[in-house]
Design an enzyme around this catalytic site. Structure first.
Site, short mmCIF file in Angstrom:
data_model
loop_
_atom_site.label_atom_id
_atom_site.label_comp_id
_atom_site.label_asym_id
_atom_site.label_seq_id
_atom_site.Cartn_x
_atom_site.Cartn_y
_atom_site.Cartn_z
N ASP A 190 -7.27 1.35 0.45
CA ASP A 190 -5.90 0.89 0.73
C ASP A 190 -5.55 -0.35 -0.11
O ASP A 190 -4.41 -0.51 -0.56
CB ASP A 190 -5.75 0.56 2.21
CG ASP A 190 -5.77 1.79 3.09
OD1 ASP A 190 -5.64 2.91 2.55
OD2 ASP A 190 -5.92 1.65 4.32
N GLU A 247 0.83 -1.20 0.00
CA GLU A 247 0.00 0.00 0.00
C GLU A 247 0.87 1.25 0.00
O GLU A 247 0.60 2.22 -0.73
CB GLU A 247 -0.92 -0.01 1.22
CG GLU A 247 -1.76 1.25 1.39
CD GLU A 247 -2.22 1.43 2.83
OE1 GLU A 247 -2.45 2.59 3.22
OE2 GLU A 247 -2.33 0.43 3.56
N GLU A 261 -4.48 0.59 -3.58
CA GLU A 261 -3.09 1.06 -3.58
C GLU A 261 -2.12 -0.10 -3.44
O GLU A 261 -1.06 -0.11 -4.08
CB GLU A 261 -2.89 2.07 -2.45
CG GLU A 261 -3.65 3.37 -2.68
CD GLU A 261 -3.51 4.35 -1.53
OE1 GLU A 261 -3.78 5.54 -1.75
OE2 GLU A 261 -3.14 3.92 -0.41
N ASP A 297 0.71 3.83 -3.11
CA ASP A 297 0.25 5.20 -2.89
C ASP A 297 1.17 6.20 -3.60
O ASP A 297 0.72 7.14 -4.25
CB ASP A 297 0.21 5.49 -1.39
CG ASP A 297 -0.15 6.93 -1.09
OD1 ASP A 297 -1.28 7.35 -1.42
OD2 ASP A 297 0.69 7.65 -0.52
#
Length: 241
Positions: free
Chosen positions: A133, A60, A136, A64
């Site tokens: 999340d 994640e 990502e 991101d």
């Protein structure tokens, strides 16, 4: 270290079939299916796998950053006349939790999530933050397994239309930002949002929010499926009034 952790993941045929169908929807084939599986493993399963590393949090973190870079590059290229502040607002909206949650539900991320019993019982499979999340983490997994170009292609496949909508003005307005500008001009103050109540079970919450304007005027409360959504609706009502 990642390879050592992945060695501890065992996938049965049913899980492999689900993951193969999922990656087929994106037109990619993972060299290591365990990596794709890891992108869906929530930290609440840590004890089950007896390792704090066997969850999707590190993926994640990586995803991101890549998501932000790809979206920033795309926005920079298709909005040559936008100022830095406008570009930042568009990027923030495109990579926001509501948008990523929408992507997750569209492609069935919720069905592939692996959750601990406690998180499952409290509606974790439907929580926007967990689903966002997970998107990502998936991006991070694609980057590691397939490289940047493939990762960029995947990201734009589900976010490019959101970006392009700003060219035609069809993307949702940011009512809170608009209201804040007006309030600061008129009163030199920012609107205050107050959650008056929360109803429903954890997986189907309804938030009631009112907004307090300069001079003490109150608008609302109005409802939304999330606190952010309710605040946007309160700001919209205030602008209309």
């Amino acid at each position: 270290m990642l390879e050592e952790e992945l060695d501890k993941i065992c996938l049965d045929e049913t899980r492999k079939n689900l993951l193969n169908k999922f990656q087929g929807d994106f037109g990619i084939v993972f060299s290591d299916l365990r990596l794709l599986h890891l992108a869906f493993v929530h930290r609440s399963c840590g004890l089950k796998f007896k390792s704090c590393n066997l969850n999707n949090e590190r993926l994640e973190f990586l995803g991101d950053s890549i998501l932000g870079a790809v979206c920033a590059s795309r926005i920079f290229m298709i909005f040559p006349d936008k100022a830095e502040g406008d570009l930042a607002k568009i990027k923030s909206a495109v990579v926001s939790e509501p948008v990523l949650n929408e992507v997750a539900l569209k492609y069935g991320f919720d069905k592939l999530l692996v959750l601990g019993k406690g998180e499952e019982n409290t509606g974790g499979r439907f929580k926007k933050a967990i689903l966002a999340d997970c998107v990502e983490a998936f991006i991070g997994a694609v980057f590691i397994d397939k490289g940047f170009e493939a990762c960029e292609k995947v990201i734009l496949s589900f976010l490019d239309q959101h970006i392009k909508n700003y060219l035609t003005g069809t993307e949702a307005r940011d009512y809170k930002s608009e209201l804040q500008v007006l309030e600061q001009k008129k009163y030199g103050l920012c609107p205050r949002y107050i959650t008056t109540s929360v109803e429903g079970p954890d997986h189907d919450r309804v938030f009631w929010v009112k907004v307090v304007l300069g001079g003490g005027r109150e608008i609302g409360p109005v409802s939304g499926k999330s606190k952010k959504n309710a605040e946007q609706m309160a700001a919209k009502m205030a602008l209309e009034s």
